[in-house]
Write a protein that holds these residues in place. Structure first.
Motif, PDB file in Angstrom:
ATOM      1  N   TRP A  60       0.837  -1.209   0.000  1.00 20.08           N
ATOM      2  CA  TRP A  60       0.000   0.000   0.000  1.00 20.08           C
ATOM      3  C   TRP A  60       0.870   1.255   0.000  1.00 20.08           C
ATOM      4  O   TRP A  60       0.570   2.226  -0.700  1.00 20.08           O
ATOM      5  CB  TRP A  60      -0.933   0.007   1.202  1.00 20.08           C
ATOM      6  CG  TRP A  60      -1.973   1.077   1.134  1.00 20.08           C
ATOM      7  CD1 TRP A  60      -1.915   2.318   1.697  1.00 20.08           C
ATOM      8  CD2 TRP A  60      -3.230   1.006   0.459  1.00 20.08           C
ATOM      9  NE1 TRP A  60      -3.045   3.025   1.413  1.00 20.08           N
ATOM     10  CE2 TRP A  60      -3.876   2.242   0.664  1.00 20.08           C
ATOM     11  CE3 TRP A  60      -3.874   0.013  -0.282  1.00 20.08           C
ATOM     12  CZ2 TRP A  60      -5.138   2.519   0.136  1.00 20.08           C
ATOM     13  CZ3 TRP A  60      -5.127   0.290  -0.809  1.00 20.08           C
ATOM     14  CH2 TRP A  60      -5.744   1.528  -0.592  1.00 20.08           C
ATOM     15  N   VAL A  64       0.579   4.250  -2.860  1.00 24.09           N
ATOM     16  CA  VAL A  64       0.063   5.602  -2.635  1.00 24.09           C
ATOM     17  C   VAL A  64       1.152   6.629  -2.333  1.00 24.09           C
ATOM     18  O   VAL A  64       0.936   7.830  -2.507  1.00 24.09           O
ATOM     19  CB  VAL A  64      -0.992   5.618  -1.508  1.00 24.09           C
ATOM     20  CG1 VAL A  64      -2.115   4.639  -1.807  1.00 24.09           C
ATOM     21  CG2 VAL A  64      -0.371   5.303  -0.154  1.00 24.09           C
ATOM     22  N   HIS A 115      -1.423  12.605  -0.017  1.00 19.41           N
ATOM     23  CA  HIS A 115      -1.898  11.228   0.067  1.00 19.41           C
ATOM     24  C   HIS A 115      -2.331  10.838   1.474  1.00 19.41           C
ATOM     25  O   HIS A 115      -2.477   9.662   1.772  1.00 19.41           O
ATOM     26  CB  HIS A 115      -0.803  10.265  -0.395  1.00 19.41           C
ATOM     27  CG  HIS A 115       0.526  10.500   0.271  1.00 19.41           C
ATOM     28  ND1 HIS A 115       0.726  10.327   1.630  1.00 19.41           N
ATOM     29  CD2 HIS A 115       1.708  10.921  -0.239  1.00 19.41           C
ATOM     30  CE1 HIS A 115       1.974  10.622   1.933  1.00 19.41           C
ATOM     31  NE2 HIS A 115       2.599  10.983   0.833  1.00 19.41           N
ATOM     32  N   TRP A 118      -5.383   8.578   1.670  1.00 23.49           N
ATOM     33  CA  TRP A 118      -5.107   7.237   1.179  1.00 23.49           C
ATOM     34  C   TRP A 118      -4.299   6.433   2.192  1.00 23.49           C
ATOM     35  O   TRP A 118      -4.508   5.227   2.348  1.00 23.49           O
ATOM     36  CB  TRP A 118      -4.356   7.309  -0.152  1.00 23.49           C
ATOM     37  CG  TRP A 118      -5.222   7.711  -1.292  1.00 23.49           C
ATOM     38  CD1 TRP A 118      -5.251   8.929  -1.913  1.00 23.49           C
ATOM     39  CD2 TRP A 118      -6.198   6.916  -1.948  1.00 23.49           C
ATOM     40  NE1 TRP A 118      -6.188   8.942  -2.907  1.00 23.49           N
ATOM     41  CE2 TRP A 118      -6.788   7.717  -2.964  1.00 23.49           C
ATOM     42  CE3 TRP A 118      -6.652   5.615  -1.793  1.00 23.49           C
ATOM     43  CZ2 TRP A 118      -7.790   7.242  -3.794  1.00 23.49           C
ATOM     44  CZ3 TRP A 118      -7.644   5.134  -2.630  1.00 23.49           C
ATOM     45  CH2 TRP A 118      -8.218   5.944  -3.616  1.00 23.49           C
ATOM     46  N   SER A 119      -3.376   7.087   2.878  1.00 21.35           N
ATOM     47  CA  SER A 119      -2.583   6.387   3.893  1.00 21.35           C
ATOM     48  C   SER A 119      -3.460   5.938   5.053  1.00 21.35           C
ATOM     49  O   SER A 119      -3.323   4.825   5.564  1.00 21.35           O
ATOM     50  CB  SER A 119      -1.455   7.299   4.397  1.00 21.35           C
ATOM     51  OG  SER A 119      -0.536   7.594   3.363  1.00 21.35           O
ATOM     52  N   ALA A 121      -6.720   5.394   4.844  1.00 21.74           N
ATOM     53  CA  ALA A 121      -7.603   4.362   4.311  1.00 21.74           C
ATOM     54  C   ALA A 121      -6.888   3.017   4.251  1.00 21.74           C
ATOM     55  O   ALA A 121      -7.495   1.970   4.519  1.00 21.74           O
ATOM     56  CB  ALA A 121      -8.090   4.759   2.917  1.00 21.74           C
ATOM     57  N   GLY A 122      -5.594   3.035   3.926  1.00 25.77           N
ATOM     58  CA  GLY A 122      -4.840   1.796   3.845  1.00 25.77           C
ATOM     59  C   GLY A 122      -4.768   1.060   5.165  1.00 25.77           C
ATOM     60  O   GLY A 122      -4.846  -0.175   5.214  1.00 25.77           O
ATOM     61  N   TYR A 125      -8.250  -0.342   5.785  1.00 22.46           N
ATOM     62  CA  TYR A 125      -8.540  -1.346   4.757  1.00 22.46           C
ATOM     63  C   TYR A 125      -7.914  -2.699   5.080  1.00 22.46           C
ATOM     64  O   TYR A 125      -8.428  -3.748   4.695  1.00 22.46           O
ATOM     65  CB  TYR A 125      -8.008  -0.809   3.425  1.00 22.46           C
ATOM     66  CG  TYR A 125      -8.341  -1.617   2.194  1.00 22.46           C
ATOM     67  CD1 TYR A 125      -9.518  -2.358   2.087  1.00 22.46           C
ATOM     68  CD2 TYR A 125      -7.487  -1.602   1.099  1.00 22.46           C
ATOM     69  CE1 TYR A 125      -9.815  -3.074   0.937  1.00 22.46           C
ATOM     70  CE2 TYR A 125      -7.772  -2.308  -0.051  1.00 22.46           C
ATOM     71  CZ  TYR A 125      -8.941  -3.045  -0.132  1.00 22.46           C
ATOM     72  OH  TYR A 125      -9.224  -3.747  -1.269  1.00 22.46           O
ATOM     73  N   VAL A 233      -8.783   1.311  -7.228  1.00 24.86           N
ATOM     74  CA  VAL A 233      -7.666   2.001  -6.570  1.00 24.86           C
ATOM     75  C   VAL A 233      -6.410   1.914  -7.433  1.00 24.86           C
ATOM     76  O   VAL A 233      -5.697   2.913  -7.621  1.00 24.86           O
ATOM     77  CB  VAL A 233      -7.407   1.395  -5.171  1.00 24.86           C
ATOM     78  CG1 VAL A 233      -6.128   1.982  -4.571  1.00 24.86           C
ATOM     79  CG2 VAL A 233      -8.588   1.662  -4.250  1.00 24.86           C
ATOM     80  N   ARG A 236      -6.679   4.195 -10.271  1.00 21.23           N
ATOM     81  CA  ARG A 236      -6.490   5.577  -9.813  1.00 21.23           C
ATOM     82  C   ARG A 236      -5.010   5.954  -9.766  1.00 21.23           C
ATOM     83  O   ARG A 236      -4.616   7.082 -10.089  1.00 21.23           O
ATOM     84  CB  ARG A 236      -7.128   5.733  -8.419  1.00 21.23           C
ATOM     85  CG  ARG A 236      -6.666   6.918  -7.588  1.00 21.23           C
ATOM     86  CD  ARG A 236      -7.052   8.259  -8.183  1.00 21.23           C
ATOM     87  NE  ARG A 236      -6.691   9.356  -7.307  1.00 21.23           N
ATOM     88  CZ  ARG A 236      -5.469   9.840  -7.153  1.00 21.23           C
ATOM     89  NH1 ARG A 236      -4.446   9.309  -7.828  1.00 21.23           N
ATOM     90  NH2 ARG A 236      -5.228  10.847  -6.338  1.00 21.23           N
ATOM     91  N   PHE A 237      -4.155   4.996  -9.401  1.00 26.13           N
ATOM     92  CA  PHE A 237      -2.719   5.263  -9.309  1.00 26.13           C
ATOM     93  C   PHE A 237      -1.937   4.759 -10.522  1.00 26.13           C
ATOM     94  O   PHE A 237      -0.710   4.828 -10.542  1.00 26.13           O
ATOM     95  CB  PHE A 237      -2.156   4.650  -8.027  1.00 26.13           C
ATOM     96  CG  PHE A 237      -2.561   5.383  -6.788  1.00 26.13           C
ATOM     97  CD1 PHE A 237      -1.865   6.502  -6.359  1.00 26.13           C
ATOM     98  CD2 PHE A 237      -3.679   4.985  -6.055  1.00 26.13           C
ATOM     99  CE1 PHE A 237      -2.252   7.202  -5.222  1.00 26.13           C
ATOM    100  CE2 PHE A 237      -4.073   5.664  -4.912  1.00 26.13           C
ATOM    101  CZ  PHE A 237      -3.355   6.787  -4.496  1.00 26.13           C
TER     102      PHE A 237
END
Length: 284
Positions: A60, A64, A115, A118-119, A121-122, A125, A233, A236-237
């Motif tokens: 992850w 990100v 980010h 996203w961090s 969320a990781g 997740y 995801v 997206r990246f």
């Protein structure tokens, strides 16, 4: 058919066969390792989960932040390890506290970074589904069977979806998110695990087969959604795979993306009997 069309088709078939073989061998090896860890004891499963959490944190971070070995990845890996250990020991209060502290730490370290969301969320997740699976395994009577059930549903969903998509083909499910996924694979991969639930019910006894079959379908649908979420995801990246760790599959995230959401849903279902989560998932 003209020779110019036949030759590429044959070349494509020769390329696909080794790819399918490598994918199958990798899946079998991973399945053997997972089965051994699940069935041996709660603590071997915990060790597998902690090791997996470290890999997921790295993948992850690479995705990100373009760095899988930074401070954020370390916080994520350590917090997942601590949270899962506390869950295994039944200290859910401390596990929740550690998770909150980890979220604050990740937010602080990435405060000015684009980010940061996203961090954060990781961490959620990975930590929530992994912690849920450890909680399921902690049930002394049904823990191993419950986790095995979730894994087999996830494996069946992945395998049947892939096979049906390749053999039947047809309309694309979400071409802008995952170009290779088809409606035929989605439907077959969602419905086929009903047989898993039915078989587990017959083996267990004391539960209603058609209800456990429906639970299997619900978990399979969660697997499909998890696969699509991870594909979105990655798109997206701008990457195809999370890493090249597993031959034929990509990264660990690519292999267990469906399992993560299925595990989370299994935990929500298991709340029917929070004191005995394995029983809450399996016995109807």
């Amino acid at each position: 058919m003209t020779p110019s069309k036949t030759l590429p088709d044959k070349n494509r078939e020769r390329t696909q066969k080794p790819e399918f073989l490598v994918r199958t061998i990798s899946a079998v090896v991973l399945a053997v390792v997972a089965l051994g860890a699940i069935l041996a004891s709660q603590w071997t499963f915990l060790l597998l989960v902690i090791s997996s959490g470290m890999v997921l944190a790295s993948e992850w971070g690479k995705l990100v932040r373009d760095d899988g070995f930074d401070a954020t990845a370390l916080i994520q890996a350590v917090s997942i390890a601590v949270v899962t250990i506390l869950v295994a020991l039944g200290r859910f209060d401390l596990a929740f506290f550690v998770l909150i502290v980890a979220l604050v730490a990740v937010g602080f370290v990435n405060f000015a970074a684009p980010h940061v969301a996203w961090s954060l969320a990781g961490l959620l997740y990975t930590a929530l589904p992994i912690g849920t699976l450890v909680w399921l395994r902690s049930d002394q009577a049904y823990g191993a069977t419950a986790v095995l059930f979730v894994f087999v549903v996830a494996w069946t969903t992945d395998t049947i979806s892939y096979a049906a998509g390749r053999l039947i083909g047809g309309a694309k499910l979400a071409p802008h998110i995952s170009p290779n996924k088809t409606w035929s694979g989605f439907i077959a991969g969602t419905l086929a695990p009903a047989m898993v639930g039915y078989a587990f019910a017959l083996a267990l006894g004391g539960t209603t087969a058609w209800r456990l079959a429906l639970v299997s379908v619900a978990l399979a649908l969660a697997c499909q959604m998890g696969d699509l979420v991870e594909s979105a995801v990655k798109r997206r990246f701008g990457v195809k795979d999370m890493s090249g760790l597993i031959p034929g599959h990509g990264g660990l995230f690519d292999r267990i993306d469906g399992l993560l959401l299925a595990g989370l849903l299994a935990g929500l279902i298991a709340l029917r009997d929070a004191a005995n989560p394995g029983q809450g998932l399996l016995i109807w």
